[in-house]
Each structure stands twice: as C-alpha cells, then as structure tokens.
Design an enzyme around this catalytic site. Structure first.
Site, short mmCIF file in Angstrom:
data_model
loop_
_atom_site.label_atom_id
_atom_site.label_comp_id
_atom_site.label_asym_id
_atom_site.label_seq_id
_atom_site.Cartn_x
_atom_site.Cartn_y
_atom_site.Cartn_z
N TYR A 118 0.87 -1.19 0.00
CA TYR A 118 0.00 0.00 0.00
C TYR A 118 0.90 1.23 0.00
CZ TYR A 118 -3.01 3.78 1.54
OH TYR A 118 -3.67 4.97 1.62
N GLU A 207 -3.37 7.74 -4.20
CA GLU A 207 -3.36 6.47 -3.46
C GLU A 207 -3.27 5.30 -4.42
OE1 GLU A 207 -5.93 4.99 0.26
OE2 GLU A 207 -7.08 4.98 -1.61
#
Length: 398
Positions: A118, A207
């Site tokens: 992530y 993101e």
C-alpha cells in the site's frame, strides 16, 4: 476533484510509470471490442472489468469482475453498466456506473505471484507538508487495518523545498522489505516519477492500493485513486471539462459560479457569504428544520445568478420552503430583490412552496418595498428570529 481510475492511469503513464493495459467502454458492445484488443495484446487468458465510480469497495459490491472469454465480457459488463453500485463509501442509493475499465489481469502469471504493498502521497494539513504513507499490507481496507495495526503503517514527510530525496526512497523501500539492488533502483525511479506526477497535477491525494512488485522486479500500480485540488483546475482543463465527480445540480452550480452543495433536508437556502450561510444553516437546525443545501451566491451576485439559484433549489423535490438570507454589502439588497421578483415572474408556476426572505444592509428598505409591491407570495422578515419563527410555522414545528 475526484478522478476515475482510468484517468489516474493516464496521468501516471504520461510520467513513464508502467500501468496495466486497459481500455474504457460505455456499453457491452464496446466492452467486447476492447476485450479483443486486450486479449490479443497481452496474450493472457483473463482480464478484469472494473466499474468506474468515485468510491472504494467496488470488489465487495460486485463492481470488479474477472472474465475469461468474450461471452463473459458481454454478460458481466451488461450487469455492471447502467446499475447503481452501493459500497461502503457511497450513499445508500449508490453511484451510477456509466463507464467500465477493461484491464489487463496483472495477477495472471506462470511465474511467482506478485507482492502487494500500500502506498499513498497526501497533504498533511497539520504540518503543512506532503507525506508518503505506506505499508507492506497491500490490498486491504487500510482505514480499518491502520486502527488495528498502527505499527505496520509507515510515514515519510517530504520537505517542500528539497522535495523527495534518494535516501528517503531507499528508506521506504527497506521498510517495505525491498532489499536487492535492482528492485531498490526500480522502486526509487518509480517513486520519483510518482511524486513528480503528484506535484505537477496539484494533487491532494494519490493512493495506490495495491502497488505490486512483479517477478521481474517491476512496480505496477494496480488500483489508483487521485484527488486534484479544485483551486488548481484551471491548470488542468482537460479533466475540469469532463468533471463528473459531482451530481448534475452541483455541476450546473459550478458552471454558474455558484458555491452549491446538495444536502438531505427540507429547507432550501440562498445566502451571500460562507459565514452567513453556515449561521443560517445552524439557525434552520435550531428551529427544527434541516438544510437542503449550502448555497452561497457570492458578493457580486446579479439578477441572472439569483434566478439560477432559484432554479437549482427548486430541482430538489424534498424542499418544503426556501429561506433567502442576504446581508447587503457589495451586493445590494434591491438587486437581490429584483432577482427574486424576476424568478417569480419567469418560473412562478414552478414555485409552489413558501419563500421566506430576510434582507439587511445596503438598500434594504428599497428591497422590501419592491417585494411588497410585487404582490408575490413572499414572506419578508426583518430578523433571523422572525425568519426562524416563520420557518417553524411553515413546517408545522412546535
């Protein structure tokens, strides 16, 4: 401004970041044509259909599907397009899927499966600096994961003058378990390009979840979310012109240069000035009503903008009454009064709900006389308390 995933991929690809092959489709027929091209190009036996909405949690809601042939492409795209997808990040009504992204299946490999991470870049308003947030746990719901495992979430603050430094990319790589020289070099190149894209497009959030490392040491962003700063959209007109992250009413208001936000209430608001708008909304809540919108017509409002504001409020069928609260400073009260009267003259048949008006400031006495002479069913008040009492009476509140 929220970008779709395919738009985020387009931006990252322009900075020489490898992204999965993909094409956009708006119908099942277009999806089949795109799938043929992707199957031929990738030589893989599967691809992914991804609903393009401004919300996460698409996979759990059925908005992401793996298909292995053209018949499946047609059927599954037909089941997704034109439907409202309800996820944990949408309203109870969900979001309408107008487009789908047909994407290369990057997990399909005969070699070792990819490793997931992530990674996001965002503005930390508390310290007024950009920050990289990252974790070894890619593909998970990062909000829930961070609460349960805060020690597995890393952060790296970027100096706004110096920018991202090489030692920082290596530090981030080491924390993610990327140790061999080739992988670390590729990761540093990837991260520098990603940060450049973030800065160039005035991004508030970039993101990637998951970011994968392939068997041949490449780093590929699988799912991309980008939010651009509204105040900088004049520099990115391509995306500003195709904006669809707001509903139709908000889009009309944006084009008319009105500050409008739709809410779920029963009292429509028309105010000049953000501070007065907030106070007016508080007053509505205090007297038992619920604001149906935030609408600031601005300090330089003219007759046309006042009439447009009326149109926008009336499009919401849940509105039971309209409160117009104007403090005349730059914009004169008589100008607003004329705009209200014009609105009644032009769309009188559509105004089937009571309208309460409070005008104070420049030319307020003239404005009140104009409203009285108009003979339209407008309740003119002198104070917020009087306006609140009238709202309570209209809504039959105690």
């Amino acid at each position: 401004m929220n970008l779709h995933e395919y738009q985020g991929r387009e931006i990252l690809n322009s900075f020489f970041i490898q992204v999965p092959d993909g094409m956009i489709a708006s119908s099942p027929e277009e999806a089949v044509k795109a799938a043929k091209i992707i199957f031929n190009k990738t030589k893989k036996n599967s691809l992914v259909i991804k609903a393009q909405i401004h919300a996460g949690g698409r996979g759990k809601a059925g908005g992401i599907q793996i298909v292995k042939n053209l018949d499946e492409v047609y059927e599954k795209s037909k089941n997704i397009l034109g439907k409202f997808l309800i996820t944990s990040q949408t309203s109870k009504n969900g979001e309408l899927v107008r487009k789908i992204l047909l994407s290369e299946d990057v997990y399909f490999t005969e070699f070792s499966p990819p490793i997931e991470y992530y990674l996001s870049i965002l503005l930390n308003r508390d310290i007024e600096k950009n920050m990289i947030l990252y974790s070894k746990e890619g593909g998970v719901n990062i909000e829930d994961f961070s609460k349960k495992n805060p020690n597995k979430i890393y952060t790296e603050v970027i100096d706004p003058i110096l920018g991202l430094q090489l030692f920082q990319t290596k530090k981030i790589g080491f924390n993610l378990g990327i140790h061999d020289n080739e992988s670390l070099k590729n990761f540093s190149i990837f991260l520098f390009s990603l940060y450049k894209a973030y800065i160039t497009f005035d991004t508030l959030l970039l993101e990637i979840n998951p970011l994968i490392k392939t068997f041949d040491q490449k780093f590929i962003p699988v799912d991309i979310k980008m939010i651009l700063d509204n105040n900088a959209l004049f520099r990115h007109k391509k995306y500003n012109l195709i904006r669809d992250d707001i509903d139709e009413i908000e889009k009309e208001a944006y084009e008319a240069k009105l500050n409008f936000l739709k809410l779920e209430g029963n009292v429509g608001c028309m105010v000049n000035g953000a501070g007065l708008a907030m106070a007016t909304m508080d007053m509505i809540k205090f007297c038992g009503g619920v604001p149906a919108n935030f609408l600031d017509i601005g300090g330089s409002a003219d007759l046309e903008r006042v009439e447009k504001a009326f149109y926008l409020i009336l499009k919401d069928k849940s509105v039971k009454t309209i409160l117009i609260n104007i403090f005349g400073g730059i914009v004169r009260c008589d100008t607003v009064a004329k705009g209200i009267i014009n609105s009644f003259s032009n769309i009188h048949n559509e105004i089937k709900i009571p309208v309460v008006v409070r005008l104070q400031g420049t030319n307020d006495k003239l404005a009140k006389r104009l409203i009285q002479k108009s003979l339209f069913p407008i309740y003119s008040t002198d104070s917020l308390k009087e306006a609140a009492d009238k709202i309570k009476e209209i809504l039959h509140l105690k």
